[in-house]
Design an enzyme around this catalytic site. Structure first.
Site, PDB file in Angstrom:
ATOM      1  N   SER A  98     -10.060  -0.285   7.023  1.00  0.00           N
ATOM      2  CA  SER A  98      -9.382  -0.238   5.685  1.00  0.00           C
ATOM      3  C   SER A  98      -8.686  -1.590   5.080  1.00  0.00           C
ATOM      4  CB  SER A  98      -8.118   0.947   5.585  1.00  0.00           C
ATOM      5  OG  SER A  98      -9.087   2.198   5.725  1.00  0.00           O
TER       6      SER A  98
ATOM      7  N   LYS B 180       0.644  -1.017   0.118  1.00  0.00           N
ATOM      8  CA  LYS B 180      -0.078  -0.166  -0.018  1.00  0.00           C
ATOM      9  C   LYS B 180       0.818   1.302  -0.033  1.00  0.00           C
ATOM     10  CE  LYS B 180      -3.746   1.907   2.742  1.00  0.00           C
ATOM     11  NZ  LYS B 180      -4.776   1.762   3.737  1.00  0.00           N
TER      12      LYS B 180
ATOM     13  N   SER C 111      -9.713   2.166   3.092  1.00  0.00           N
ATOM     14  CA  SER C 111      -8.789   2.830   2.061  1.00  0.00           C
ATOM     15  C   SER C 111      -7.749   1.958   1.233  1.00  0.00           C
ATOM     16  CB  SER C 111      -7.985   3.755   2.791  1.00  0.00           C
ATOM     17  OG  SER C 111      -7.161   3.158   3.851  1.00  0.00           O
TER      18      SER C 111
HETATM   19  N1  GLN Z   1     -13.030   4.268   6.425  1.00  0.00           N
HETATM   20  C1  GLN Z   1     -12.542   4.846   7.731  1.00  0.00           C
HETATM   21  C2  GLN Z   1     -12.155   6.295   7.500  1.00  0.00           C
HETATM   22  O1  GLN Z   1     -12.335   6.830   6.701  1.00  0.00           O
HETATM   23  C3  GLN Z   1     -11.234   3.642   7.930  1.00  0.00           C
HETATM   24  C4  GLN Z   1     -10.194   4.278   7.072  1.00  0.00           C
HETATM   25  C5  GLN Z   1      -8.856   3.256   7.732  1.00  0.00           C
HETATM   26  O2  GLN Z   1      -9.057   2.342   8.311  1.00  0.00           O
HETATM   27  N2  GLN Z   1      -7.476   3.685   7.199  1.00  0.00           N
HETATM   28  O3  GLN Z   1     -11.388   6.882   8.585  1.00  0.00           O
END
Ligand code: GLN
Length: 494
Positions: free
Chosen positions: A179, A80, A155
């Site tokens: 994410s 990532k 994400s």
């Molecule tokens: N969807 C969550 C956010 O927008 C989680 C994001 C994540 O785990 N990096 O913060």
């Protein structure tokens, strides 16, 4: 016979060992697949084919001399774009870090390189890991390989899509509030969010430091376990990391039999508004699978869960506003032209950050500001303790907690343009990070109407990875839909 690119990490390791395959052959096969489907998927932000083959050739020499670094020497892993790999761009899908090259390897990368893994491209993500659909990337969309009109989740959407589309056998993602697990569920692959502290965050670009964890994404539970075992452990550069305590009881359980294990079903989870009927049915069907394997199903209660989303978005944004203060145009990345220092800060940040990142910085600064700190941030910390307590009590009664990973399957692009709607989709995942426990998402079935993959989540107590992976592995071998391989048919990008 499976195609080479459809094989798991563990099968590939077997073929390497027997000499039937070489690292260069493996990497070429995955690169071939990547070139075929990437125009429809868009999983990668950077991909250095020559660099990958060079790593594979070095690995091949080690095998020829009978001195591989591990059974996995020469197997590719996608990374990532918020995890540092020395000499590679690490942009976090943000314009502000567009030209930033990592000067060092993250702890997890050091570990994997020491076992001979080939670092295989940089995967797309929501900018600074803020989002649930990959739509917040500054560098374009990633498409769900099952249906390109739908998002891959976020994400770590690029990582999930690359693994699900079989462009690579395994990938590293990061999970602050879901994410790893949510995109894994949307794309039909496995994603593990380790216990807070199980994996060092050294070299992970911080979003919310008390919630962030790096974890594996793969097509089998076994592969997730292999990567987790390799990347976990104490690192003195992350003072919150520790060595995994061992859990021999769980490891010694026989194959498909889950006798003696209790799976808790939180009643609040299945009553949540917005839970899709098809997803609900799949969770209920999976209970039957567990029952058949002699697991005991019990009801548990997590009453503070109703505050989880609000709590998460106070704590995560507060921490993000502090963590992202370092991107000022002076020390890292993009610098805007201005006559004075303050102007340079303003313009660099104004031009470099996207809309969602700005929203969170503003929100986070607000909840930390004097006069509001007690009302929001302090309150949120108290609620966090309540959520943690809920889990502690639940784990006195059960070994793992079952829930949907996401209330609905992958949505269409643009469908959740309202930020709040997007946040609400994190209902089942954020509490796990707030409590610091571990959880894995495993594909369970295809949605009855949409034919999109649906994942279930198994939550474990602190350092309960072996237990949830054991249950997930047994589920994977007994679920109705055995394989989750998308056909990847182009539409939008075709
Ligand atoms: N969807 C969550 C956010 O927008 C989680 C994001 C994540 O785990 N990096 O913060």
């Amino acid at each position: 016979m499976k195609k080479l690119h459809e094989m798991s990490l563990s099968s590939l390791a077997g073929l390497l060992k027997s000499g039937e395959l070489s690292p260069v052959e493996i990497c070429r096969a995955f690169i071939g697949r990547k070139n075929e489907v990437e125009p429809f998927v868009g999983a990668f932000l950077n991909f250095n084919e020559e660099g990958i083959l060079e790593q594979a050739r070095l690995s091949e020499n080690r095998w020829k001399k009978s001195s591989p670094l591990s059974p996995y020497d020469g197997i590719p892993i996608a990374v990532k774009d918020n995890i540092a790999v020395s000499g590679e761009r690490c942009s976090c899908a943000s314009k502000i870090l567009e030209n930033f090259i990592s000067p060092y390897d993250a702890f997890v990368i050091e570990k994997l390189k020491s076992k001979g893994f080939v670092t295989y491209g940089r995967t797309n993500m929501d900018e600074f890991a803020m989002g649930s659909s990959c739509e917040n990337s500054a560098f374009g969309k990633t498409f769900n390989p099952w249906d390109v009109s739908r998002v891959p989740g976020g994400s770590s959407g690029g990582a999930a899509a690359s693994v699900a589309a079989r462009q690579v056998p395994v990938a590293l993602g990061s999970d602050t509030g879901g994410s790893i697990r949510q995109p894994a569920a949307f794309c039909g692959c496995v994603g593990l969010k380790p216990t807070y502290g199980a994996v060092s965050r050294y070299g992970l670009v911080a979003f919310a430091s008390s919630l962030d964890q790096i974890g594996p994404m793969s097509n089998t539970v076994e592969d997730a376990k292999i990567i987790f075992d390799l990347i976990s452990g104490r690192d003195k550069r992350d003072s919150t990391s520790i060595d995994m305590p061992s859990s021999p009881v769980v490891q010694s359980l026989p194959g498909n039999d889950l006798s003696g294990l209790r799976i808790g079903l939180p009643k609040e989870y299945l009553e949540t508004e917005g839970l899709d009927a098809g997803v609900r049915k799949i969770v209920m069907d999976s209970l039957e699978v567990f029952r058949k394997q002699n697991a005991e199903i019990i009801e548990v209660s997590l009453p503070a869960i109703r505050y989880a989303i609000a709590d998460y978005y106070v704590i995560a944004t507060a921490e993000a506003s502090a963590n992202l203060a370092r991107f000022d145009g002076i020390r890292y990345g993009r610098r805007a032209q201005s006559d004075d220092l303050i102007g340079t800060y303003f313009k660099s940040r104004g031009q470099g950050f996207g809309k969602e990142v700005k929203r969170r910085i503003i929100l986070g600064t607000f909840v930390l500001s004097s006069g509001y700190y007690d009302a929001y941030y302090l309150k949120a910390q108290k609620i966090r303790t309540m959520i943690r307590e809920d889990f502690r009590k639940a784990f006195e009664k059960c070994d793992a907690i079952l829930s949907p990973t996401s209330p609905a399957p992958a949505f269409k692009f643009g469908e959740k343009s309202d930020a709040l709607q997007m946040y609400l989709a994190d209902i089942y995942t954020v509490s796990v990070n707030l409590a610091g426990v571990c959880a894995v998402s495993v594909p369970a079935d295809l949605h009855p109407q949409l034919q999109m993959p649906v994942g279930i989540q198994l939550i474990g107590s602190h350092f309960g990875e072996n237990c949830i992976l054991r249950i997930a592995d047994s589920f994977e071998k007994n679920r109705k839909q055995r394989e989750f391989i998308p056909s990847v048919q182009g539409g939008i990008n075709a």
